[in-house]
Scaffold this motif. Structure first.
Motif, PDB file in Angstrom:
ATOM      1  N   ALA A 148       0.811  -1.220   0.000  1.00 33.17           N
ATOM      2  CA  ALA A 148       0.000   0.000   0.000  1.00 33.17           C
ATOM      3  C   ALA A 148       0.845   1.271   0.000  1.00 33.17           C
ATOM      4  CB  ALA A 148      -0.951   0.003   1.202  1.00 33.17           C
ATOM      5  N   ILE A 149       1.987   1.235   0.679  1.00 28.88           N
ATOM      6  CA  ILE A 149       2.817   2.450   0.748  1.00 28.88           C
ATOM      7  C   ILE A 149       3.948   2.451  -0.278  1.00 28.88           C
ATOM      8  CG2 ILE A 149       2.233   2.835   3.173  1.00 28.88           C
ATOM      9  CD1 ILE A 149       5.153   1.989   3.835  1.00 28.88           C
ATOM     10  N   HIS A 150       3.950   1.432  -1.138  1.00 26.12           N
ATOM     11  CA  HIS A 150       4.892   1.363  -2.265  1.00 26.12           C
ATOM     12  C   HIS A 150       6.336   1.213  -1.812  1.00 26.12           C
ATOM     13  CE1 HIS A 150       1.601   4.287  -3.710  1.00 26.12           C
ATOM     14  NE2 HIS A 150       1.165   3.054  -3.777  1.00 26.12           N
ATOM     15  N   CYS A 151       6.557   0.348  -0.853  1.00 22.70           N
ATOM     16  CA  CYS A 151       7.892   0.122  -0.298  1.00 22.70           C
ATOM     17  C   CYS A 151       8.426  -1.223  -0.797  1.00 22.70           C
ATOM     18  CB  CYS A 151       7.840   0.155   1.233  1.00 22.70           C
ATOM     19  SG  CYS A 151       9.413  -0.231   2.015  1.00 22.70           S
TER      20      CYS A 151
ATOM     21  N   GLY B 112      -3.387  -4.960   0.152  1.00 22.02           N
ATOM     22  CA  GLY B 112      -2.560  -3.752   0.047  1.00 22.02           C
ATOM     23  C   GLY B 112      -2.941  -2.909  -1.157  1.00 22.02           C
ATOM     24  N   VAL B 113      -3.277  -3.556  -2.268  1.00 26.77           N
ATOM     25  CA  VAL B 113      -3.713  -2.824  -3.462  1.00 26.77           C
ATOM     26  C   VAL B 113      -5.017  -2.094  -3.184  1.00 26.77           C
ATOM     27  CG1 VAL B 113      -4.539  -3.071  -5.847  1.00 26.77           C
ATOM     28  CG2 VAL B 113      -2.493  -4.320  -5.086  1.00 26.77           C
ATOM     29  N   VAL B 114      -5.948  -2.767  -2.508  1.00 24.75           N
ATOM     30  CA  VAL B 114      -7.218  -2.121  -2.168  1.00 24.75           C
ATOM     31  C   VAL B 114      -6.959  -0.841  -1.365  1.00 24.75           C
ATOM     32  CG1 VAL B 114      -9.311  -2.356  -0.753  1.00 24.75           C
ATOM     33  CG2 VAL B 114      -8.621  -4.198  -2.295  1.00 24.75           C
ATOM     34  N   MET B 115      -6.029  -0.939  -0.422  1.00 22.82           N
ATOM     35  CA  MET B 115      -5.747   0.203   0.442  1.00 22.82           C
ATOM     36  C   MET B 115      -4.852   1.252  -0.227  1.00 22.82           C
ATOM     37  SD  MET B 115      -7.624  -0.621   2.893  1.00 22.82           S
ATOM     38  CE  MET B 115      -7.252   0.719   3.993  1.00 22.82           C
ATOM     39  N   GLY B 116      -4.048   0.845  -1.203  1.00 22.07           N
ATOM     40  CA  GLY B 116      -3.090   1.765  -1.810  1.00 22.07           C
ATOM     41  C   GLY B 116      -3.405   2.192  -3.227  1.00 22.07           C
ATOM     42  N   GLY B 117      -4.424   1.602  -3.853  1.00 20.70           N
ATOM     43  CA  GLY B 117      -4.841   2.016  -5.180  1.00 20.70           C
ATOM     44  C   GLY B 117      -3.917   1.561  -6.304  1.00 20.70           C
ATOM     45  N   GLY B 118      -4.039   2.244  -7.436  1.00 23.86           N
ATOM     46  CA  GLY B 118      -3.297   1.890  -8.648  1.00 23.86           C
ATOM     47  C   GLY B 118      -1.793   1.792  -8.468  1.00 23.86           C
ATOM     48  N   PRO B 119      -1.151   2.772  -7.798  1.00 16.87           N
ATOM     49  CA  PRO B 119       0.300   2.651  -7.619  1.00 16.87           C
ATOM     50  C   PRO B 119       0.688   1.389  -6.841  1.00 16.87           C
ATOM     51  CG  PRO B 119      -0.353   4.919  -7.287  1.00 16.87           C
ATOM     52  CD  PRO B 119      -1.626   4.106  -7.390  1.00 16.87           C
TER      53      PRO B 119
END
Length: 112
Positions: free
Chosen positions: A57-60, A88-95
């Motif tokens: 979600a936070i792209h780490c 994590g995708v649900v919470m973080g979206g497209g990125p």
């Protein structure tokens, strides 16, 4: 980023070097991390799956590598890891979606 074994060796080596420079700070964080991530009301596998989802979600990317490996070591199946990554995708979206291949690549390398 290279393969998972190379990443882990570079990561550990850098932490050992940092331990020489800032032992109190590194020790304090490690103590906190170990306390939080140990078996408690939530088991270690669940905690690692949560950490993986947050990493996505936070792209780490480093978080994804570390927690995919740790979740697997804690007994998570490939399917559980991929499902957590999708949370994590649900919470973080497209990125965050762009990190799914990182999870798959890590699982594939760990499976060798």
């Amino acid at each position: 980023m290279g393969n998972i074994d190379q990443f882990m060796e570079e990561y550990r080596s850098a932490l050992r070097a940092l331990k020489e420079e800032i032992p109190a700070s590194l020790g304090a964080f490690n103590s906190f991390y170990q306390q939080v991530m140990q078996e408690g009301v939530l088991d270690v596998k669940t905690k690692e799956l949560i950490a993986l989802a947050v990493g996505v979600a936070i792209h780490c990317e480093n978080c994804v590598l570390l927690h995919t490996r740790a979740a697997q070591k804690a007994g998570a199946s490939r399917e559980e890891i991929l499902e957590a990554a999708f949370v994590g995708v649900v919470m973080g979206g497209g990125p965050a979606f762009t990190f799914l291949p990182v999870v798959k690549r890590t699982l594939d390398e760990l499976g060798k």
